[in-house]
Design a protein around this motif. Structure first.
Motif, PDB file in Angstrom:
ATOM      1  N   THR A   1      -3.180 -13.649  -5.390  1.00  0.00           N
ATOM      2  CA  THR A   1      -2.837 -13.069  -4.076  1.00  0.00           C
ATOM      3  C   THR A   1      -4.075 -12.124  -3.655  1.00  0.00           C
ATOM      4  O   THR A   1      -5.019 -11.541  -4.303  1.00  0.00           O
ATOM      5  N   THR A   2      -4.144 -11.970  -2.258  1.00  0.00           N
ATOM      6  CA  THR A   2      -5.372 -11.629  -1.709  1.00  0.00           C
ATOM      7  C   THR A   2      -4.772 -10.592  -0.767  1.00  0.00           C
ATOM      8  O   THR A   2      -3.858 -10.664   0.139  1.00  0.00           O
ATOM      9  N   GLU A   3      -5.091  -9.267  -0.759  1.00  0.00           N
ATOM     10  CA  GLU A   3      -4.718  -8.082  -0.014  1.00  0.00           C
ATOM     11  C   GLU A   3      -5.761  -8.100   1.455  1.00  0.00           C
ATOM     12  O   GLU A   3      -6.888  -8.060   1.339  1.00  0.00           O
ATOM     13  N   PHE A   4      -5.135  -8.170   2.497  1.00  0.00           N
ATOM     14  CA  PHE A   4      -5.997  -7.746   3.863  1.00  0.00           C
ATOM     15  C   PHE A   4      -6.153  -6.338   3.844  1.00  0.00           C
ATOM     16  O   PHE A   4      -5.319  -5.798   4.188  1.00  0.00           O
ATOM     17  N   LEU A   5      -7.598  -5.636   3.969  1.00  0.00           N
ATOM     18  CA  LEU A   5      -7.679  -4.394   3.959  1.00  0.00           C
ATOM     19  C   LEU A   5      -7.636  -3.986   5.309  1.00  0.00           C
ATOM     20  O   LEU A   5      -7.993  -4.811   6.296  1.00  0.00           O
ATOM     21  N   ARG A   6      -7.321  -2.677   5.506  1.00  0.00           N
ATOM     22  CA  ARG A   6      -6.895  -1.985   6.888  1.00  0.00           C
ATOM     23  C   ARG A   6      -8.048  -0.941   7.371  1.00  0.00           C
ATOM     24  O   ARG A   6      -8.775  -0.544   6.271  1.00  0.00           O
ATOM     25  N   ASP A   7      -8.142  -0.998   8.503  1.00  0.00           N
ATOM     26  CA  ASP A   7      -9.150   0.241   9.062  1.00  0.00           C
ATOM     27  C   ASP A   7      -8.718   1.507   8.709  1.00  0.00           C
ATOM     28  O   ASP A   7      -7.490   1.861   8.960  1.00  0.00           O
ATOM     29  N   PRO A   8      -9.623   2.308   8.036  1.00  0.00           N
ATOM     30  CA  PRO A   8      -8.813   3.571   7.752  1.00  0.00           C
ATOM     31  C   PRO A   8      -8.704   4.510   8.903  1.00  0.00           C
ATOM     32  O   PRO A   8      -7.706   5.379   8.865  1.00  0.00           O
ATOM     33  N   ASP A   9      -9.293   4.328  10.098  1.00  0.00           N
ATOM     34  CA  ASP A   9      -8.768   5.226  11.224  1.00  0.00           C
ATOM     35  C   ASP A   9      -7.421   4.632  11.835  1.00  0.00           C
ATOM     36  O   ASP A   9      -6.834   5.373  12.616  1.00  0.00           O
ATOM     37  N   ASP A  10      -7.340   3.283  12.027  1.00  0.00           N
ATOM     38  CA  ASP A  10      -6.067   2.603  12.357  1.00  0.00           C
ATOM     39  C   ASP A  10      -5.502   1.768  11.351  1.00  0.00           C
ATOM     40  O   ASP A  10      -5.564   0.851  11.087  1.00  0.00           O
ATOM     41  N   PRO A  11      -4.440   2.257  10.750  1.00  0.00           N
ATOM     42  CA  PRO A  11      -3.833   1.667   9.416  1.00  0.00           C
ATOM     43  C   PRO A  11      -2.986   0.189   9.962  1.00  0.00           C
ATOM     44  O   PRO A  11      -2.826  -0.551   8.924  1.00  0.00           O
ATOM     45  N   TYR A  12      -2.951   0.087  11.333  1.00  0.00           N
ATOM     46  CA  TYR A  12      -2.172  -1.213  11.591  1.00  0.00           C
ATOM     47  C   TYR A  12      -3.302  -2.342  11.987  1.00  0.00           C
ATOM     48  O   TYR A  12      -2.839  -3.322  12.349  1.00  0.00           O
ATOM     49  N   LYS A  13      -4.778  -1.738  11.973  1.00  0.00           N
ATOM     50  CA  LYS A  13      -5.681  -2.658  12.309  1.00  0.00           C
ATOM     51  C   LYS A  13      -6.211  -3.423  11.014  1.00  0.00           C
ATOM     52  O   LYS A  13      -6.857  -2.392  10.199  1.00  0.00           O
ATOM     53  N   LEU A  14      -6.097  -4.694  10.901  1.00  0.00           N
ATOM     54  CA  LEU A  14      -6.834  -5.248   9.667  1.00  0.00           C
ATOM     55  C   LEU A  14      -8.352  -5.342  10.011  1.00  0.00           C
ATOM     56  O   LEU A  14      -8.888  -5.827  10.992  1.00  0.00           O
TER      57      LEU A  14
ATOM     58  N   THR B   1     -11.239  -8.145   2.368  1.00  0.00           N
ATOM     59  CA  THR B   1      -9.948  -8.682   1.491  1.00  0.00           C
ATOM     60  C   THR B   1     -10.485  -8.056  -0.007  1.00  0.00           C
ATOM     61  O   THR B   1     -11.432  -7.671  -0.073  1.00  0.00           O
ATOM     62  N   ARG B   2      -9.342  -7.973  -0.691  1.00  0.00           N
ATOM     63  CA  ARG B   2      -9.335  -7.643  -2.012  1.00  0.00           C
ATOM     64  C   ARG B   2      -8.460  -8.384  -2.664  1.00  0.00           C
ATOM     65  O   ARG B   2      -7.192  -8.611  -2.472  1.00  0.00           O
ATOM     66  N   ALA B   3      -8.891  -9.138  -4.007  1.00  0.00           N
ATOM     67  CA  ALA B   3      -8.210  -9.911  -4.867  1.00  0.00           C
ATOM     68  C   ALA B   3      -7.441  -9.173  -5.814  1.00  0.00           C
ATOM     69  O   ALA B   3      -7.954  -8.059  -6.136  1.00  0.00           O
ATOM     70  N   LEU B   4      -5.975  -9.366  -5.556  1.00  0.00           N
ATOM     71  CA  LEU B   4      -5.153  -8.773  -6.522  1.00  0.00           C
ATOM     72  C   LEU B   4      -4.489  -9.549  -7.637  1.00  0.00           C
ATOM     73  O   LEU B   4      -4.035  -9.203  -8.633  1.00  0.00           O
ATOM     74  N   GLY B   5      -4.853 -10.985  -7.652  1.00  0.00           N
ATOM     75  CA  GLY B   5      -4.235 -11.744  -8.557  1.00  0.00           C
ATOM     76  C   GLY B   5      -2.575 -11.972  -8.599  1.00  0.00           C
ATOM     77  O   GLY B   5      -1.929 -12.207  -7.514  1.00  0.00           O
ATOM     78  N   LEU B   6      -2.208 -11.915  -9.818  1.00  0.00           N
ATOM     79  CA  LEU B   6      -0.513 -12.071  -9.862  1.00  0.00           C
ATOM     80  C   LEU B   6       0.126 -10.828  -9.613  1.00  0.00           C
ATOM     81  O   LEU B   6      -0.172  -9.616 -10.171  1.00  0.00           O
TER      82      LEU B   6
END
Length: 119
Positions: free
Chosen positions: A68-81, A85-90
């Motif tokens: 699994t990979t999480e797509f990180l968000r903009d700290p100023d606008d939480p709905y803007k990607l 990315t951040r690897a999460l694994g299982l």
């Protein structure tokens, strides 16, 4: 008295039928079996997004994703990607927070057809 007992029997009858309905109600409205062992992207309530290989699921839409990979968000606008990315694994994704599930194969970004294009 007989009518009350009959009413009681009727109450038991629907409960018995309710058990059958409960089993039907617990079935998932989505058929995710065709996406098992395939890459999917999941959007969650609150704006988080992740992508991974679907390893399992249940009727409540709890998902098990691998690689699994999480797509990180903009700290100023939480709905803007962001592009980060951040690897999460299982991971196990709780079904109550799942908003959208889409396959990675064949998915493409398209321009918004509802925005008027200025020429």
């Amino acid at each position: 008295m007989a009518s009350k007992e009959g009413g009681g029997d009727k109450a038991k009858g629907p409960q018995g039928a309710g058990d059958g309905k409960e089993k039907r109600r617990k079935e998932s409205i989505l058929d995710l079996s065709k996406y098992l062992e395939k890459s999917i992207r999941v959007k969650f309530a609150g704006g988080r997004e992740a992508a991974g290989i679907l390893k399992g699921y249940d009727p409540l839409l709890n998902l098990v994703l691998d690689n699994t990979t999480e797509f990180l968000r903009d700290p100023d606008d939480p709905y803007k990607l962001l592009d980060d990315t951040r690897a999460l694994g299982l991971v196990v994704c709780r079904g109550t927070s799942v908003v959208l599930i889409c396959p990675m194969d064949g998915m493409e970004a398209i321009p918004n057809p509802f925005i008027t294009q200025e020429g």
